[in-house]
Design a protein around this motif. Structure first.
Motif, PDB file in Angstrom:
ATOM      1  N   CYS A 108       0.836  -1.205   0.000  1.00  0.00           N
ATOM      2  CA  CYS A 108       0.000   0.000   0.000  1.00  0.00           C
ATOM      3  C   CYS A 108       0.871   1.255   0.000  1.00  0.00           C
ATOM      4  CB  CYS A 108      -0.926  -0.001   1.215  1.00  0.00           C
ATOM      5  SG  CYS A 108      -2.275  -1.198   1.147  1.00  0.00           S
ATOM      6  N   ALA A 111       2.545   1.890  -3.209  1.00  0.00           N
ATOM      7  CA  ALA A 111       1.601   2.340  -4.240  1.00  0.00           C
ATOM      8  C   ALA A 111       1.173   3.789  -4.019  1.00  0.00           C
ATOM      9  CB  ALA A 111       0.372   1.435  -4.260  1.00  0.00           C
ATOM     10  N   LEU A 113      -0.275   4.993  -1.221  1.00  0.00           N
ATOM     11  CA  LEU A 113      -1.431   5.123  -0.334  1.00  0.00           C
ATOM     12  C   LEU A 113      -0.986   5.436   1.089  1.00  0.00           C
ATOM     13  CD1 LEU A 113      -3.511   2.053  -1.571  1.00  0.00           C
ATOM     14  CD2 LEU A 113      -3.928   4.468  -2.093  1.00  0.00           C
ATOM     15  N   ALA A 233      -5.424   3.197  -5.632  1.00  0.00           N
ATOM     16  CA  ALA A 233      -4.068   3.670  -5.924  1.00  0.00           C
ATOM     17  C   ALA A 233      -3.961   4.148  -7.366  1.00  0.00           C
ATOM     18  CB  ALA A 233      -3.070   2.561  -5.652  1.00  0.00           C
TER      19      ALA A 233
END
Length: 236
Positions: A108, A111, A113, A233
């Motif tokens: 995450c 990406a 995030l 994302a």
């Protein structure tokens, strides 16, 4: 334990994921069930484990209220909650992440995030779980029971997580393991992706409103690009 990154409150809101912890990132749901069972027994209440387990993830006050008679001596509630905490703390040294939990957090973050932990547990319990997870360098923020007036299924924890993570509801997704996560998220207009790693069935989680259900963090990681997290994302 490394302190989490401090978000810049002046920065524009980014896309992010609000992660429940117990049962989602840490394999602790059944440990909580056993701790509550012992706590109720110590106070003279015979509460079957299967009833307790279905309410794990709900805040302590609500859980006690759901499981004990309305005409009980409510002055004992705090002592029962404290007993649960003490009994659960015995397991802290052996806490382990659910399969793929740390790797999912890193995916995450890689990406782009924002990663926020949003737990109804108290500060000391969350600290023990963060230690087991070993991913503090990936966290933008951490919220605990002290950040909310009411615990799940009230939306306070996720509302605090959005604020602390500098996120808007339309730019965030919840990942949890219980219907209480879904109900809390729904009140804020948040979608919830659920995992069955806490012991709640896929059918029940979908009926509660989960937009996607996976077996555990590893399964979600394996499908990341096609998942709601991957789509979030990609829209960044």
């Amino acid at each position: 334990m490394t302190a989490p990154r401090t978000p810049d409150p002046s920065a524009p809101a980014r896309r992010g994921v609000l992660f429940d912890v117990d049962g989602t990132l840490i394999d602790s749901s059944y440990l909580h069930t056993v701790a509550w069972w012992h706590a109720f027994n110590q106070a003279g209440h015979d509460v079957p484990m299967h009833r307790i387990h279905r309410l794990i993830g709900m805040g302590s006050e609500q859980l006690i209220d759901e499981l004990l008679p309305a005409d009980r001596d409510r002055d004992e509630d705090d002592a029962i909650g404290a007993a649960h905490g003490a009994l659960f703390s015995v397991h802290w040294p052996g806490l382990k992440p659910t399969r793929g939990a740390a790797e999912l957090l890193r995916r995450c973050a890689d990406a782009g995030l924002v990663v926020v932990l949003a737990s109804s547990s108290n500060v000391t319990e969350v600290a023990a779980m963060r230690e087991a997870l070993g991913s503090d360098d990936l966290l933008a923020a951490v919220t605990t029971a002290t950040d909310a007036e009411q615990s799940k299924p009230a939306p306070d924890i996720f509302a605090a997580a959005l604020e602390t993570g500098n996120l808007r509801p339309e730019d965030a997704i919840v990942v949890g393991d219980a219907r209480w996560d879904v109900e809390s998220a729904w009140q804020l207009g948040l979608d919830a992706v659920c995992l069955t790693s806490g012991g709640i069935s896929e059918t029940e989680l979908r009926e509660a409103g989960a937009v996607a259900v996976y077996a555990d963090p590893q399964a979600l990681l394996d499908d990341f690009e096609n998942s709601p997290l991957g789509r979030l994302a990609d829209n960044g």
